[in-house]
Scaffold this motif. Sequence first.
Motif, short mmCIF file in Angstrom:
data_model
loop_
_atom_site.label_atom_id
_atom_site.label_comp_id
_atom_site.label_asym_id
_atom_site.label_seq_id
_atom_site.Cartn_x
_atom_site.Cartn_y
_atom_site.Cartn_z
N THR A 197 -32.37 -19.51 24.89
CA THR A 197 -33.50 -18.70 24.40
C THR A 197 -33.34 -17.25 24.82
OG1 THR A 197 -35.01 -20.59 24.47
CG2 THR A 197 -36.00 -18.40 24.48
N GLN A 198 -32.94 -17.04 26.07
CA GLN A 198 -32.69 -15.67 26.54
C GLN A 198 -31.53 -15.06 25.77
OE1 GLN A 198 -34.60 -13.98 28.63
NE2 GLN A 198 -33.32 -12.15 28.40
N GLY A 199 -30.54 -15.87 25.40
CA GLY A 199 -29.43 -15.38 24.60
C GLY A 199 -29.88 -14.90 23.22
N ILE A 200 -30.85 -15.59 22.64
CA ILE A 200 -31.40 -15.17 21.34
C ILE A 200 -32.08 -13.81 21.49
CG2 ILE A 200 -33.12 -15.70 19.56
CD1 ILE A 200 -32.63 -18.67 20.18
N ILE A 201 -32.85 -13.66 22.55
CA ILE A 201 -33.51 -12.37 22.81
C ILE A 201 -32.48 -11.28 23.01
CG2 ILE A 201 -35.01 -11.12 24.42
CD1 ILE A 201 -36.36 -13.83 25.02
N LEU A 202 -31.40 -11.61 23.71
CA LEU A 202 -30.32 -10.65 23.94
C LEU A 202 -29.70 -10.21 22.63
CD1 LEU A 202 -28.14 -9.14 25.53
CD2 LEU A 202 -27.01 -11.33 25.94
N PHE A 203 -29.44 -11.15 21.73
CA PHE A 203 -28.88 -10.79 20.42
C PHE A 203 -29.81 -9.84 19.67
CE2 PHE A 203 -28.86 -11.82 15.82
CZ PHE A 203 -27.66 -11.21 15.50
N GLN A 204 -31.10 -10.11 19.71
CA GLN A 204 -32.06 -9.22 19.05
C GLN A 204 -32.05 -7.83 19.69
OE1 GLN A 204 -35.57 -11.58 19.65
NE2 GLN A 204 -35.33 -12.72 17.75
N ASP A 205 -31.89 -7.80 21.00
CA ASP A 205 -31.91 -6.52 21.71
C ASP A 205 -30.67 -5.66 21.45
OD1 ASP A 205 -34.37 -6.98 22.82
OD2 ASP A 205 -33.60 -7.70 24.75
N THR A 206 -29.60 -6.26 20.92
CA THR A 206 -28.41 -5.46 20.64
C THR A 206 -28.69 -4.37 19.61
OG1 THR A 206 -27.65 -7.05 18.95
CG2 THR A 206 -26.81 -7.33 21.19
N SER A 207 -29.78 -4.50 18.89
CA SER A 207 -30.14 -3.47 17.92
C SER A 207 -30.45 -2.13 18.59
CB SER A 207 -31.35 -3.92 17.09
OG SER A 207 -32.47 -4.14 17.92
N PHE B 186 -33.12 -6.88 3.42
CA PHE B 186 -31.95 -7.73 3.54
C PHE B 186 -31.66 -8.07 5.00
CE2 PHE B 186 -27.39 -7.38 4.70
CZ PHE B 186 -26.96 -8.60 4.23
N ALA B 187 -31.84 -7.11 5.90
CA ALA B 187 -31.53 -7.32 7.31
C ALA B 187 -32.45 -8.36 7.94
CB ALA B 187 -31.63 -6.01 8.09
N ALA B 188 -33.70 -8.38 7.51
CA ALA B 188 -34.68 -9.29 8.13
C ALA B 188 -34.28 -10.76 8.02
CB ALA B 188 -36.06 -9.05 7.52
N PRO B 189 -33.95 -11.27 6.82
CA PRO B 189 -33.55 -12.68 6.75
C PRO B 189 -32.24 -13.00 7.47
CG PRO B 189 -33.29 -11.61 4.62
CD PRO B 189 -34.05 -10.67 5.49
N VAL B 190 -31.37 -12.01 7.61
CA VAL B 190 -30.12 -12.26 8.36
C VAL B 190 -30.46 -12.53 9.83
CG1 VAL B 190 -27.97 -11.25 9.17
CG2 VAL B 190 -28.69 -10.90 6.80
N LEU C 172 -30.08 -16.35 11.71
CA LEU C 172 -29.28 -16.55 12.92
C LEU C 172 -30.15 -17.00 14.10
CD1 LEU C 172 -26.92 -13.45 12.68
CD2 LEU C 172 -26.28 -15.84 12.38
N CYS C 173 -31.28 -16.33 14.27
CA CYS C 173 -32.16 -16.67 15.41
C CYS C 173 -32.85 -18.01 15.20
CB CYS C 173 -33.19 -15.57 15.63
SG CYS C 173 -32.47 -14.00 16.14
N PHE C 174 -33.21 -18.31 13.95
CA PHE C 174 -33.86 -19.60 13.68
C PHE C 174 -32.89 -20.75 13.91
CE2 PHE C 174 -35.06 -23.06 10.74
CZ PHE C 174 -36.34 -23.34 11.23
N ALA C 175 -31.64 -20.57 13.46
CA ALA C 175 -30.63 -21.61 13.68
C ALA C 175 -30.42 -21.85 15.17
CB ALA C 175 -29.32 -21.21 13.01
N GLY D 281 -29.67 5.66 -0.33
CA GLY D 281 -31.09 5.83 -0.66
C GLY D 281 -31.80 4.53 -0.94
N ARG D 282 -31.45 3.47 -0.20
CA ARG D 282 -32.04 2.14 -0.41
C ARG D 282 -32.60 1.61 0.91
NH1 ARG D 282 -31.25 3.34 -5.00
NH2 ARG D 282 -30.38 2.07 -6.70
N LEU D 283 -33.49 2.38 1.50
CA LEU D 283 -34.03 2.02 2.81
C LEU D 283 -34.77 0.68 2.78
CD1 LEU D 283 -35.38 5.48 4.08
CD2 LEU D 283 -33.43 4.20 4.97
N VAL D 284 -35.69 0.53 1.83
CA VAL D 284 -36.52 -0.67 1.80
C VAL D 284 -35.68 -1.91 1.53
CG1 VAL D 284 -38.40 -1.85 0.60
CG2 VAL D 284 -38.58 0.60 1.09
N SER D 285 -34.84 -1.86 0.51
CA SER D 285 -34.07 -3.04 0.12
C SER D 285 -33.09 -3.47 1.21
CB SER D 285 -33.32 -2.78 -1.18
OG SER D 285 -32.46 -1.66 -1.07
#
Length: 216
Positions: free
Chosen positions: A151-161, A191-195, A199-202, A183-187
Amino acid sequence: MKDLELIVDSMPFLLQGLGLSLLLAALAAAGGIMMAVVLALLRLSSNRFLSGAAAVYVNFFRSMPLILVIFWFFFLVPMVIGRPVGSFYSALIAFTLFEAAHYTEIIRAGILSVSRGQGWAAAATGLTYGQSLRHVILPQAFRNMTPLLLTQGIILFQDTSLVFVVSLSDFLTTVTIVARNEGRLVSMYVFAAPVYFALCFAASRVVGGLQKKAIR
């Protein structure tokens, strides 16, 4: 349709960023856990000086924002050794030392979860303290705390951002670069959110499975 084509065309660059995020998380987790084992044993030591020093380390890093720690080591490490070490290694040092503080408390709790009788039984068979730790106590402790470590590893992966602050091209940074250039900030952020979610859900499902197995 254009957004999909953009993602497909940018996939090698995006995968490179994702690979860096995963590599940084894996190395920092491995280094942090190795440090944390030592720190946890120091925290449990009957020597007040050693226990107190380890407690200061843990409490200090657990009280600091990670982004500040990254900044420190990005500027501090080159000053100490007298030469630049690069963004990746500065970030890796910062992540490792920061995560070690969090892993220490998990490992300390895991060690305490093992019955004292296990240590007494190991000593009765002639094992030294170090041998009983290596062969009896730590294996059981790690089995008990594996879900929390992951679980801490998952948090660590998120923190790499956060490594964008030292100009490292992690996954989120590569997404941002593509988004701004095209010029495609929203799209691109959509896209990044489900990636990240996939990974974190798996990984969280793996943690859940291990927790159920441990209960049985």
